[in-house]
Motif scaffolding. Structure first.
Motif, mmCIF file in Angstrom:
data_model
loop_
_atom_site.group_PDB
_atom_site.id
_atom_site.type_symbol
_atom_site.label_atom_id
_atom_site.label_comp_id
_atom_site.label_asym_id
_atom_site.label_seq_id
_atom_site.Cartn_x
_atom_site.Cartn_y
_atom_site.Cartn_z
ATOM 1 N N VAL A 1 35.881 49.533 38.694
ATOM 2 C CA VAL A 1 35.296 48.844 37.536
ATOM 3 C C VAL A 1 35.120 47.372 37.910
ATOM 4 N N LYS B 1 35.310 44.401 33.556
ATOM 5 C CA LYS B 1 36.153 45.077 32.574
ATOM 6 C C LYS B 1 35.679 44.742 31.155
ATOM 7 N N ARG C 1 38.185 53.279 31.270
ATOM 8 C CA ARG C 1 37.044 52.377 31.143
ATOM 9 C C ARG C 1 37.318 51.019 31.795
ATOM 10 N N ARG C 2 38.587 50.673 31.941
ATOM 11 C CA ARG C 2 38.969 49.400 32.556
ATOM 12 C C ARG C 2 39.695 49.583 33.888
#
Length: 396
Positions: free
Chosen positions: A343, A346, A372-373
């Motif tokens: 990623v 973020k 997702r981060r």
């Protein structure tokens, strides 16, 4: 040659193509200024049979010699040459031809602070660490990435696909600096003409030649090295660093993680711009340790460079005192994760309370938000979820 259209048509076509200006990624051509001026007068007169016919395009005045056809230094636009887009050049050649044996001078349009034709690319000297007498000179655009140069050097020096390599740039004072960010451009890496780039290949024992003290065996003695079972390798204590060595041995015995580093999977995922990471230095230092331990060429190794990297980013582990192994392991896993986080940007993720929803739904949502981060080989192998319940004895 193609049949020439009327002179006014020629003039209009060339002017239209030139007036729209260069666009990023296009190819423009250099035309000797005197020839272009004669052609301009010719098409203004409107007589195709006039004595002002410029004849074939001749760029000989732009070359330093007729053997290498290297461009002269410090040529000036509209004084020594004129720039025309590729389509205009092809039309001019089809109408008038060009001097025999003379190569066309094509240049790319690049976008840096502005869009312009790169008349003078950066000319670099290339060589290998193992043989610095074999030199190659090659030009690269300022918009080219270091990865492009790296791939060119591997091909030019016929490096086997399985051999790991890295690049150094030699500065004017004789010092060398690693080119670590392969996605950086030549311009952003501050490379300039005349500099030397050195490609270093990792030894079969997992070490880089540049990290080996000169008083040790040279690469010619590699065949005399110890041959043992890969992975069965000791780590020498540096004072009381058994806490670090035990953590390293545990991670070395984690097959998915070790395979990832041995197959160089980390090279494609180094995140050098992560503000929470360590510019890839921890990941690279750990990769060096693993490659040495699994080379089968060492009874034991001294993890001094790795220890220095850890101490640099985590001062609590500097020195040679005893520390908690679990704390070191937590730091190392977190450092590897951030150095290898896939990623790049973020996003902000708002966390919701359970609000009476089923555990399965809350857990799936929490894991999705986490990924997702956080997305790296460390997350793939080591991260997971657990449920913690707090019960107040006064309320039950």
């Amino acid at each position: 040659m193609a049949e020439e259209p009327g002179l006014q048509t020629q003039r209009r076509r060339i002017e239209e193509r030139r007036n729209r200006g260069p666009r990023d990624g296009e190819v423009w051509m250099l035309v000797e200024q005197r020839w272009f001026q004669v052609w301009s007068e010719h098409v203004k007169e409107g007589d195709q049979n006039a004595s002002t016919n410029p004849g074939p395009i001749d760029n000989s005045k732009l070359f330093a010699d007729t053997e290498t056809y290297k461009l002269k230094e410090q040529l000036m636009e509209n004084v020594d040459y004129t720039l025309v887009p590729l389509e205009a050049w092809e039309e001019l050649v089809s109408w008038y031809g060009k001097a025999p044996e003379q190569p066309a001078i094509d240049r790319k349009v690049i976008r840096l602070s502005s869009t312009k034709v790169e008349v003078y690319p950066v000319e670099l000297t290339l060589c290998q660490y193992r043989n610095m007498d074999e030199l190659e000179t090659q030009s690269f655009s300022r918009a080219s990435t270091i990865d492009t140069i790296h791939k060119h050097m591997r091909q030019a020096f016929q490096v086997p696909g399985e051999e790991e390599t890295r690049l150094w740039v030699k500065n004017s004072d004789g010092s060398c600096e690693r080119l670590r960010n392969l996605q950086s451009t030549v311009n952003n890496s501050c490379l300039c003409s005349g500099q030397t780039l050195i490609m270093e290949s990792r030894n079969p024992d997992g070490m880089w030649p540049s990290s080996r003290p000169h008083n040790l065996r040279s690469s010619a003695d590699d065949q005399d090295y110890y041959q043992g079972q890969p992975g069965v390798c000791g780590l020498s204590n540096l004072g009381n660093t058994c806490f670090m060595n035990s953590a390293l041995q545990c991670l070395s015995s984690t097959p998915p993680l070790t395979d990832y580093f041995l197959t160089c999977g980390y090279l494609e995922e180094l995140n050098l711009e992560n503000p929470l990471g360590m510019q890839g230095e921890i990941a690279e230092a750990y990769a060096d340790i693993i490659k040495q331990m699994w080379s089968g060429r060492h009874y034991s190794i001294i993890p001094r460079i790795f220890k220095m990297r850890v101490g640099h980013f985590a001062p609590q582990f500097s020195g040679y005192q005893q520390h908690d192994s679990q704390e070191l392991l937590a730091f190392l896993l977190d450092g590897l994760h951030e150095d290898l986080n896939r990623v790049r940007q973020k996003e902000y993720v708002e966390l919701r309370d359970a609000e009476g929803r089923p555990d399965q739904v809350v857990a799936a949502e929490a894991w999705e938000n986490h990924r997702r981060r956080n997305d790296s080989i460390i997350v793939d192998i080591f991260h997971g979820l657990f449920k913690s319940t707090l019960i107040c004895p006064q309320c039950t």
